[in-house]
Structure formats: C-alpha cells, structure tokens
Write a protein that holds these residues in place. Structure first.
Motif, PDB file in Angstrom:
ATOM      1  N   LYS A 218       0.831  -1.198   0.000  1.00 26.40           N
ATOM      2  CA  LYS A 218       0.000   0.000   0.000  1.00 26.40           C
ATOM      3  C   LYS A 218       0.870   1.255   0.000  1.00 26.40           C
ATOM      4  CE  LYS A 218      -4.163  -1.804   2.238  1.00 26.40           C
ATOM      5  NZ  LYS A 218      -5.090  -1.656   3.393  1.00 26.40           N
ATOM      6  N   ALA A 219       1.981   1.200   0.721  1.00 23.72           N
ATOM      7  CA  ALA A 219       2.884   2.348   0.773  1.00 23.72           C
ATOM      8  C   ALA A 219       3.456   2.639  -0.608  1.00 23.72           C
ATOM      9  CB  ALA A 219       4.013   2.090   1.768  1.00 23.72           C
ATOM     10  N   ILE A 220       3.825   1.605  -1.330  1.00 19.78           N
ATOM     11  CA  ILE A 220       4.391   1.781  -2.674  1.00 19.78           C
ATOM     12  C   ILE A 220       3.387   2.460  -3.588  1.00 19.78           C
ATOM     13  CG2 ILE A 220       5.090   0.525  -4.750  1.00 19.78           C
ATOM     14  CD1 ILE A 220       6.468  -1.490  -2.801  1.00 19.78           C
ATOM     15  N   THR A 221       2.157   1.995  -3.549  1.00 20.17           N
ATOM     16  CA  THR A 221       1.115   2.615  -4.378  1.00 20.17           C
ATOM     17  C   THR A 221       0.918   4.071  -3.995  1.00 20.17           C
ATOM     18  OG1 THR A 221      -0.049   0.505  -4.631  1.00 20.17           O
ATOM     19  CG2 THR A 221      -1.319   2.508  -5.026  1.00 20.17           C
ATOM     20  N   ARG A 222       0.866   4.329  -2.708  1.00 18.49           N
ATOM     21  CA  ARG A 222       0.627   5.700  -2.231  1.00 18.49           C
ATOM     22  C   ARG A 222       1.771   6.625  -2.630  1.00 18.49           C
ATOM     23  NH1 ARG A 222      -4.096   7.676  -0.658  1.00 18.49           N
ATOM     24  NH2 ARG A 222      -4.452   5.743   0.514  1.00 18.49           N
ATOM     25  N   PHE A 223       3.020   6.189  -2.426  1.00 19.31           N
ATOM     26  CA  PHE A 223       4.144   7.073  -2.729  1.00 19.31           C
ATOM     27  C   PHE A 223       4.367   7.251  -4.227  1.00 19.31           C
ATOM     28  CE2 PHE A 223       5.277   6.106   1.726  1.00 19.31           C
ATOM     29  CZ  PHE A 223       5.272   7.418   2.178  1.00 19.31           C
ATOM     30  N   ASN A 224       4.032   6.245  -5.010  1.00 20.32           N
ATOM     31  CA  ASN A 224       4.086   6.437  -6.462  1.00 20.32           C
ATOM     32  C   ASN A 224       3.065   7.483  -6.899  1.00 20.32           C
ATOM     33  OD1 ASN A 224       6.189   4.858  -7.606  1.00 20.32           O
ATOM     34  ND2 ASN A 224       5.024   2.988  -7.220  1.00 20.32           N
ATOM     35  N   ASP A 225       1.883   7.462  -6.284  1.00 18.35           N
ATOM     36  CA  ASP A 225       0.873   8.485  -6.583  1.00 18.35           C
ATOM     37  C   ASP A 225       1.356   9.871  -6.171  1.00 18.35           C
ATOM     38  OD1 ASP A 225      -0.808   6.562  -7.602  1.00 18.35           O
ATOM     39  OD2 ASP A 225      -2.038   6.386  -5.777  1.00 18.35           O
ATOM     40  N   ILE A 226       2.002   9.938  -5.011  1.00 21.00           N
ATOM     41  CA  ILE A 226       2.521  11.219  -4.529  1.00 21.00           C
ATOM     42  C   ILE A 226       3.592  11.749  -5.478  1.00 21.00           C
ATOM     43  CG2 ILE A 226       3.890  12.316  -2.693  1.00 21.00           C
ATOM     44  CD1 ILE A 226       2.434  10.395  -0.732  1.00 21.00           C
ATOM     45  N   ILE A 227       4.490  10.874  -5.886  1.00 23.07           N
ATOM     46  CA  ILE A 227       5.587  11.269  -6.782  1.00 23.07           C
ATOM     47  C   ILE A 227       5.042  11.748  -8.132  1.00 23.07           C
ATOM     48  CG2 ILE A 227       7.524  10.337  -8.129  1.00 23.07           C
ATOM     49  CD1 ILE A 227       8.108   8.607  -5.558  1.00 23.07           C
ATOM     50  N   ALA A 228       3.955  11.137  -8.575  1.00 20.23           N
ATOM     51  CA  ALA A 228       3.332  11.572  -9.834  1.00 20.23           C
ATOM     52  C   ALA A 228       2.793  12.991  -9.710  1.00 20.23           C
ATOM     53  CB  ALA A 228       2.207  10.621 -10.217  1.00 20.23           C
ATOM     54  N   MET A 229       2.386  13.369  -8.485  1.00 15.12           N
ATOM     55  CA  MET A 229       1.882  14.724  -8.255  1.00 15.12           C
ATOM     56  C   MET A 229       3.016  15.711  -7.994  1.00 15.12           C
ATOM     57  SD  MET A 229      -1.508  14.167  -5.876  1.00 15.12           S
ATOM     58  CE  MET A 229      -0.847  12.932  -4.743  1.00 15.12           C
ATOM     59  N   LYS A 230       3.940  15.295  -7.119  1.00 17.66           N
ATOM     60  CA  LYS A 230       5.046  16.188  -6.741  1.00 17.66           C
ATOM     61  C   LYS A 230       6.222  15.360  -6.234  1.00 17.66           C
ATOM     62  CE  LYS A 230       6.245  20.196  -3.891  1.00 17.66           C
ATOM     63  NZ  LYS A 230       5.782  21.149  -2.852  1.00 17.66           N
ATOM     64  N   PRO A 231       7.228  15.131  -7.069  1.00 17.32           N
ATOM     65  CA  PRO A 231       8.394  14.353  -6.625  1.00 17.32           C
ATOM     66  C   PRO A 231       9.160  15.101  -5.527  1.00 17.32           C
ATOM     67  CG  PRO A 231       8.338  14.588  -9.032  1.00 17.32           C
ATOM     68  CD  PRO A 231       7.344  15.556  -8.477  1.00 17.32           C
ATOM     69  N   THR A 232       9.394  14.439  -4.411  1.00 16.83           N
ATOM     70  CA  THR A 232      10.156  15.034  -3.319  1.00 16.83           C
ATOM     71  C   THR A 232      11.169  14.022  -2.802  1.00 16.83           C
ATOM     72  OG1 THR A 232       8.569  14.304  -1.634  1.00 16.83           O
ATOM     73  CG2 THR A 232       8.210  16.494  -2.605  1.00 16.83           C
TER      74      THR A 232
END
Length: 283
Positions: A218-232
């Motif tokens: 679940k973390a991988i899915t969530r952070f990939n979504d976050i990175i698609a919005m704003k890579p940090t």
C-alpha cells in the motif's frame, strides 16, 4: 523478516531525524513508543509541561546576541501590554521566532493568539506550527505535550468548520500519531483524499502510516501516486524503504538514488551510497 524490517525502519528514523521534517520523522516510528501520549480527550492543561519563559530563554541562548536582545525587548513589551496590543505583540513574536527557526516558542505564541482571537485561520496556524515543533523536537517530555496542543488546535478549527480539509487533515494526523485510535485518524485522512485526491499532506500521512504498520504494498502505491503529483526527496526515500522491505532491491536502489538527486544533501548522499552498495551486494 520482521527483525530486518525493524532495523530498516530504525535506520530511517535515525537518518530523517537529521535530514527531513514532519512527514518522515513524525510517522515512520510511532511516537507513542517514545513517550506516553494520553488518549484523545485526556489533554493536559495549556503549558502544563512547557513553560514559555523557559523555552524562550533556552532559544535565545542559541541565536545571534542582537536578535536575542531584540526578541527580549519584544517579550517585555508583550508582558506589559494588554488587550489588542498584547495580541498584536504575540503575533509579532510568533513571526520573529519563526524567522529564526525556533518552532516551539513560535508555536506557543500562535497558540496564545488563537486563544485570544478564536478564528479558523488562527487555529490552523497554531496547529500547523505546533505540529512542526512536534516533528522537529526530540525531547520525550515535550513532544507529547506539543502533540496534545496540536490536537486541541485542530479540534477547535474543525469545530468552527467541519468541512475545512486542512482542519480535518491536521486532526487526522494528530490522532494517527497517538491522540486516540489510529484508525479513526486514518478514516479522516481517507475522507480528505476522497474529496481532494491531490492533497499531498493527507496522502503523505497515509503513506507513512502504511510503512509504519508494515503495509509496504500500500505504501508503494501511495508514494508512487505522490511522486506523480510532486516528486520530493522524502517521498522517494519512503518509496525506497517500502521496496527494500519487500526485497525489491533494484526498485529500492532507483528510488533511493532519486531521493539523493533531489535532496542534494551531502549527509543523505553518503547514507544512500552506503545503502545502495549494500543492496547491490545482495542482488
């Protein structure tokens, strides 16, 4: 496998305590383990274990002497004032302390402002600064009180406007961090994301909670979504941590190197270089 995961998460905690701010430090490892945080509804009274004068004195000892003198003068004026003059003086002091990156006195003055002038924006400002102080403070006595205060600030903001997503996000984060049952906080954050899918703060909190609870897929899915919005840097670092815990070393290396590139921080670079070397040896 569990001991390996524990070691990895512990390593993240040690690293990010030095490098990053709220999202990484606050949720990788529950602060309940660090200090006894009361359940929601059992908040201590204001300033019960944080004395503003003591915090201010300690902070002034760590900044430029001229700035310390300027702030001392403003504090004397605050003490001598009353009514609107004292309110305005508290606002000035909150900003001055924030300018020199002393989050605890800044947060306490914003809390004073919000108590004197109880508006949604004032409670949100106090809650945000209190959480920043919570995330950047390692003292085991101070951190639970800061969390309690942040929870109360966001509770007050939410009471003024239950549709405000910033209030709901902040309240959810404080609950997840120890102010009550974590799942009720998760439910609030999920509701925020449902209404605002690109809400980075809520998404980051859900991602870090997934890591904290061992839900690495679940973390991988969530952070990939976050990175698609704003890579940090922190999103990539968390992504690498999740991949590493699942034994996906190639993906972990790619994520860590992306974190290194974006952060451009010598200490992080050194840590990641060692981490990448370890993962390559395991491949």
């Amino acid at each position: 496998m569990r001991s390996k995961q524990t070691l990895i998460i512990a390593a993240v905690v040690l690293l990010v305590a030095f490098l990053f701010t709220r999202d990484i430090k606050g949720l990788v490892k529950p602060k309940e383990e660090k200090a006894g945080v009361p359940a929601g509804g059992q908040l201590s009274s204001a300033n019960s274990t944080i004395n503003l004068t003591e915090v201010s004195t300690e902070a002034k000892n760590t900044i430029n002497a001229n700035l310390a003198t300027e702030i001392a003068t403003l504090e004397n004026a605050y003490q001598a004032a009353s009514g609107d003059d004292q309110l305005n003086a508290a606002k000035v002091l909150a900003q001055k302390w924030d300018d020199v990156e002393k989050t605890i006195p800044s947060a306490l003055y914003l809390e004073i402002v919000a108590n004197k002038e109880q508006t949604l924006n004032n409670w949100l400002a106090a809650g945000g600064r209190l959480m920043k102080a919570y995330d950047t403070t390692t003292d085991s006595v101070t951190t639970p009180v800061l969390l309690q205060k942040a929870n109360m600030a966001y509770t007050n903001a939410f009471a003024l406007d239950s549709t405000n997503l910033d209030a709901k996000t902040g309240l959810g984060i404080t609950i997840v961090n120890g102010m009550g049952a974590p799942m009720s906080g998760i439910a609030m954050l999920l509701d925020v994301v449902k209404k605002d899918p690109k809400n980075l703060r809520a998404n980051m909190s859900l991602g870090t909670f997934a890591i904290k609870s061992g839900q690495f897929d679940k973390a991988i899915t969530r952070f990939n979504d976050i990175i698609a919005m704003k890579p940090t840097p922190d999103a990539y670092f968390y992504l690498g941590t999740a991949y590493e815990n699942l034994g996906k070393n190639k993906e972990a290396i790619d994520a860590y190197l992306s974190s290194k590139k974006l952060a451009a921080n010598p200490t992080l670079s050194s840590f990641i270089d060692k981490k990448v070397a370890e993962l390559k040896n395991k491949s």
